[in-house]
Motif scaffolding. Structure first.
Motif, mmCIF file in Angstrom:
data_model
loop_
_atom_site.group_PDB
_atom_site.id
_atom_site.type_symbol
_atom_site.label_atom_id
_atom_site.label_comp_id
_atom_site.label_asym_id
_atom_site.label_seq_id
_atom_site.Cartn_x
_atom_site.Cartn_y
_atom_site.Cartn_z
ATOM 1 N N HIS A 122 38.836 42.297 24.103
ATOM 2 C CA HIS A 122 38.581 41.800 25.907
ATOM 3 C C HIS A 122 37.985 43.233 26.959
ATOM 4 C CE1 HIS A 122 41.674 45.868 26.429
ATOM 5 N NE2 HIS A 122 40.914 46.016 27.719
ATOM 6 N N ASP A 123 37.746 44.491 26.878
ATOM 7 C CA ASP A 123 37.179 45.684 26.936
ATOM 8 C C ASP A 123 35.200 45.333 26.537
ATOM 9 O OD1 ASP A 123 38.060 46.374 29.870
ATOM 10 O OD2 ASP A 123 39.630 47.406 28.299
ATOM 11 N N LYS A 134 32.516 46.188 29.075
ATOM 12 C CA LYS A 134 32.271 48.158 29.346
ATOM 13 C C LYS A 134 31.240 48.825 28.428
ATOM 14 C CE LYS A 134 36.918 49.321 30.879
ATOM 15 N NZ LYS A 134 37.937 50.163 30.754
ATOM 16 N N HIS A 146 32.417 44.429 34.291
ATOM 17 C CA HIS A 146 32.964 44.428 32.705
ATOM 18 C C HIS A 146 33.490 42.933 32.481
ATOM 19 C CE1 HIS A 146 36.807 46.075 33.613
ATOM 20 N NE2 HIS A 146 36.851 45.630 32.306
ATOM 21 N N HIS A 198 40.110 38.508 32.001
ATOM 22 C CA HIS A 198 41.245 39.516 31.849
ATOM 23 C C HIS A 198 41.911 40.407 33.058
ATOM 24 C CE1 HIS A 198 38.218 42.567 30.619
ATOM 25 N NE2 HIS A 198 39.386 43.409 30.899
ATOM 26 N N HIS A 199 41.077 40.315 33.852
ATOM 27 C CA HIS A 199 41.661 41.228 34.964
ATOM 28 C C HIS A 199 42.200 40.220 36.366
ATOM 29 C CE1 HIS A 199 41.449 45.556 33.299
ATOM 30 N NE2 HIS A 199 39.916 44.979 33.572
ATOM 31 N N ASP A 243 46.328 44.494 27.668
ATOM 32 C CA ASP A 243 45.860 45.432 28.492
ATOM 33 C C ASP A 243 46.506 46.593 29.735
ATOM 34 O OD1 ASP A 243 43.489 46.678 29.421
ATOM 35 O OD2 ASP A 243 43.197 45.469 31.288
#
Ligand code: FE2
Ligand code: FE2
Lengths: 282, 159
Positions: free
Chosen positions: A142-143, A146, A183, A207-208, A227
């Motif tokens: 998911h990240d 970044k 990101h 995801h955010h 998350d």
């Protein structure tokens, strides 16, 4: 060249994701595939095969007998776990470097990723669902945005921080405002580039903001939840802290309460201690 | 020596060369105690407010919870010669998601639990840095009793 173009150019420079993992994902997600299909796909890659056998014979599994072939490994640990191992081992190097922009030391982002993927198993179990390799993959990756965005976050950190601290803007919204892309969106582009299934792409991308997509697949919402619990636990937490939103609906949606979240954290701590050795995250 | 305190973990020491450090307190809370006279320092990193949710776990790892971890921290420091009247107590962490007023407020619950325990036992807090949405890294220099806090993206500061 605009800043966004510069950032996107970095995406094109990323190494391709190992094809074996994609094929294995297709197979594991398909109930009709046989053990032989799986062996056929994986055995082509000798380094992955050797890695799997080495791990199966390590103290982590403490299997009663020596595992000599992929087929034996498959029978003993099951396809789901086999897939999780292969995916994790093939992804760790992508996440392992320091992400200076996020103030993350070497290995920290990987720890956060592994924690999220473990939570996918913990949460689906609590919800009475089958383990989902697709969710596991989305949670682990998911990240990924970044990794690419870090250097740009570093260069523009003061501006981002100002928005977050003085205007109460979430960290990802601030990234978007300052850099032109956040990101999560960038992670969506990366997983797209790597030809991951659509649902994984949208789970990473949203995801955010799990309710701002029309994608009906639960994987999107569950990735967000994994998350959030990983962030609360503080595993691999960086300069973005907990400066994100999480809609209250998410718990109502799954009929979960605060105590469930606490139990997730306890189980995570348990499991994290076990896999540390396996995944070489210290 | 640099001694790392992980999540749901605790360390005490009276070695002046030691530095106790805990990384990335999200909703967890870090409690630092220090007796300048005895030169004893301790750091607890607990995760959840109440061990009732999993008493078995608390038996294996008391430092996971406020109600079992805090007494253990003080007891271990007393064993090394610390005395309650002299202890300087500092509290850090307890963050939450930005709009975590309703649901994901484990950070706040952790802090409330700690306050309750301190009140019952007459423990005073010398300084604190709690709440908000930052991740905090906390260091205790045993030689000086200095406590340093670094919160998400900010400079290190003394608390
Ligand atoms: Fe994220
Ligand atoms: Fe994350």
């Amino acid at each position: 060249m605009s800043l966004v173009d510069k950032i996107l150019r970095k995406v094109a420079q990323l190494p391709p994701f190992p094809v074996v993992v994609q094929r294995a994902l297709q197979l594991v997600a398909n109930p009709n595939s046989s053990a032989q299909d799986v062996v056929d796909v994986i055995q082509f890659d000798q380094s992955i095969t050797a890695d799997v056998l080495r791990l199966c014979n390590s103290a982590y599994f403490s299997l009663q007998r020596k595992v000599n072939s992929l087929r034996e490994a498959l029978v003993l640990i099951g396809f789901n776990q086999l897939f999780e191992i292969i995916l994790s081992r093939q992804s760790s190097h992508l996440f392992s470097g320091p992400s200076t922009g996020y103030d993350l030391q070497r290995g920290e982002l990987w720890r956060h990723s592994v924690a999220s993927s473990l939570l996918s198993g913990i949460i689906t179990k609590r919800l009475g669902r089958q383990p989902s390799p697709v969710l596991f993959t989305a949670a682990l990756l998911h990240d990924i945005g970044k990794v690419v965005l870090s250097e740009f976050v570093k260069d523009y950190f003061e501006e981002i921080k100002k928005l977050v601290q003085e205007k109460s803007v979430s960290f990802s919204d601030a990234e978007k405002e300052v850099l032109g892309i956040d990101h999560a969106e960038l992670g969506g582009r990366i997983t797209e580039e790597w030809k991951f299934p659509k649902v994984i792409v949208s789970s990473v991308r949203y995801h955010h903001a799990p309710f701002s997509t029309s994608d009906p697949d639960e994987t999107v919402r569950l990735t967000h939840l994994c998350d959030v619990v990983a962030m609360l636990s503080g595993i691999g937490g960086g300069s973005d802290g907990l400066f994100y939103h999480s809609p209250e609906e998410i718990l109502n949606h799954y009929r979960l309460n605060e105590e469930d979240i606490e139990r997730f954290m306890i189980q995570l701590e348990d499991q994290f201690g076990q896999v540390k050795e396996l995944l070489n995250v210290t | 020596m640099k001694i790392i305190v992980s999540i749901a973990d605790m360390k005490v020491t009276k070695n002046a060369e030691d530095t106790l450090i805990t990384y990335s307190l999200g909703s967890c809370i870090g409690v630092v105690i220090y007796d300048p006279f005895a030169g004893v320092g301790g750091l607890l990193h607990f995760m959840l407010p109440d061990s009732k949710i999993d008493p078995q776990k608390a038996q294996k790892n008391p430092w996971m919870f406020a109600d079992t971890g805090i007494p253990s921290l003080f007891k271990e420091a007393y064993k090394l010669g610390a005395e309650k009247e002299r202890l300087e107590v500092r509290v850090m962490g307890g963050s939450q998601i930005m709009d975590g007023s309703g649901f994901f407020n484990i950070g706040k619950k952790n802090y409330m639990a700690l306050r309750r325990i301190f009140r019952t036992n007459g423990v005073l807090i010398r300084a604190e840095d709690v709440g908000g949405s930052g991740n905090r890294t906390v260091t205790l220099e045993v030689s000086s009793g200095k406590v340093l806090v670094k919160s998400s993206g900010d400079e290190v500061r003394e608390l």
